[in-house]
Structures are given as structure tokens and as C-alpha cells.
Design an enzyme around this catalytic site. Structure first.
Site, short mmCIF file in Angstrom:
data_model
loop_
_atom_site.label_atom_id
_atom_site.label_comp_id
_atom_site.label_asym_id
_atom_site.label_seq_id
_atom_site.Cartn_x
_atom_site.Cartn_y
_atom_site.Cartn_z
N CYS A 57 1.02 -1.13 0.10
CA CYS A 57 0.10 0.08 0.04
C CYS A 57 0.87 1.35 0.04
O CYS A 57 1.91 1.19 0.72
CB CYS A 57 -0.96 -0.22 1.05
SG CYS A 57 -1.92 1.45 1.38
N HIS A 102 -9.00 -3.73 -2.59
CA HIS A 102 -8.10 -3.09 -1.70
C HIS A 102 -8.55 -1.42 -1.69
O HIS A 102 -8.54 -0.84 -0.52
CB HIS A 102 -6.63 -3.00 -2.30
CG HIS A 102 -5.71 -2.31 -1.61
ND1 HIS A 102 -4.77 -3.01 -0.56
CD2 HIS A 102 -5.36 -0.93 -1.35
CE1 HIS A 102 -3.77 -2.17 -0.08
NE2 HIS A 102 -4.31 -0.94 -0.48
N GLU A 103 -8.69 -0.79 -3.02
CA GLU A 103 -9.15 0.50 -2.89
C GLU A 103 -10.41 0.80 -2.29
O GLU A 103 -10.83 1.95 -1.85
CB GLU A 103 -9.10 0.94 -4.41
CG GLU A 103 -7.71 0.93 -5.07
CD GLU A 103 -6.53 1.58 -4.06
OE1 GLU A 103 -6.93 2.57 -3.40
OE2 GLU A 103 -5.55 0.87 -4.19
#
Length: 192
Positions: free
Chosen positions: A112, A154-155
């Protein structure tokens, strides 16, 4: 022609990363400029995804671009037709929602941009159906798998104040604890 600016990426420890983003109801010149700047920032940082929270904006807006990633393939279907995901990159996601297709999950490495040099294995649904709004305001729907599926999930988490460390197995997170705390301490020091 729009001039793109690379923005600062918010690091772990900044409270905005824990904020749920507001829905984007209309796309205006300010949002268009923000998208351009987010794309520049993501590309400059060599990332494959960036959420608005990561540049200090609590909005339901994320960018994804898996172009050129050959070691972790992606799949994409639109209206039941298989397409080349790279033809749709970069992907701009407004107010995205997703649902898992089937029950197959896979564990894979994630990093990330808000956690420099920290990587951990995360278990996520392997294939998902995505819906949301395209950059021009039209509704979008597609199915994806592989890295694209992982990047979108993830986003999506970022847009809801959830971080990838929250999805880590306890042992993985424990092994990364000192690195995570170091990023957090550095961020809190810079905010003081």
C-alpha cells in the site's frame, strides 16, 4: 490540456485514512482535476491503485491501473464477454460496490502506498462483480479476477476507512508490527 500535479500520499497514522468517503454525486471540473492529479500521483509512486483518502480527500473515488503487470494476471468481463483489462485502464471508480462471485478466495501479497515498503499476504475473494460510475457519469458493471479484483477490493476498503493491515492474518500483522508502528510514529510526528 490539463496539467497534472503529483500530490503527497497520506501515510498511516493520518486520521483521513480511517474516514469513510462521501459519495460523488456529480463530476465537475474540480473532480476531473483531482482525477488527473491522482493518476499522476499513482503513476509517479509506481502504484496500481490510489484512493482519494490517500491524498487527503474523504471521497468515494479511486483510480486503478494494472497495465504492464505481467507476473500477476488480471481477467475482466463486460456483459459476459471477456475483454483485455488493459483496454480499460486507467480505471476511475466512483461510488464502487462489489460482490464476490462464488466462494473461491485466494491469499496473495499486497502492499500500500500509505505503508511504504510494507507487504503482507491478504485473503480476498478471487473473482468479483463490480458496479459504480464511470468518469463521464454513466453506470458501469463488470466482472474481474486476478490482480484487478484484488486492487479494486483494496481501494474499495480505503474508501470505507479500512486498511490492508486490518485484513491481515494476526501472525502476519504481528511480524510487521514494528514496521507499521514506525510509519505511524513518523506520520504523527509530521502532523504535530
Amino acid at each position: 490540456m490539463c496539467i497534472r500535479d503529483s500530490l503527497d500520499i497520506v501515510k498511516y497514522g493520518n486520521p483521513v485514512l480511517r474516514q469513510k468517503g462521501e459519495r460523488v454525486e456529480s463530476i465537475n471540473s474540480e473532480i476531473t482535476k483531482l482525477i488527473d492529479d491522482m493518476l499522476e500521483t499513482m503513476q509517479s509512486a509506481h502504484g496500481i491503485g490510489l484512493a482519494a483518502q490517500q491524498i487527503g480527500q474523504a471521497l468515494q473515488l479511486a483510480t486503478v491501473d494494472i497495465t504492464g503487470v505481467d507476473d500477476r494476471p488480471s481477467r475482466m468481463e463486460i456483459k459476459s464477454e471477456t475483454v483485455d483489462p488493459e483496454d480499460y485502464m486507467p480505471l476511475i471508480l466512483f461510488n464502487p460496490e462489489w460482490t464476490a462471485v462464488g466462494e473461491t478466495t485466494e491469499t496473495g501479497p499486497e502492499g500500500c502506498l500509505s505503508f511504504p515498503e510494507i507487504y503482507g499476504d491478504i485473503n480476498r475473494p478471487e473473482e468479483i462483480e463490480v458496479k459504480g460510475m464511470y468518469e463521464k457519469g454513466d453506470e458501469m458493471k463488470f466482472r474481474c479476477g486476478g490482480l484487478l479484483s484484488r486492487a479494486i477490493q483494496h481501494e474499495y476498503d480505503h474508501l470505507h476507512g479500512i486498511l490492508f493491515i486490518d485484513r491481515m492474518d494476526g501472525l502476519v500483522r504481528s511480524n510487521l508490527k514494528s514496521d507499521i508502528e514506525s510509519v505511524q510514529a513518523e506520520t504523527k510526528k509530521s502532523l504535530a
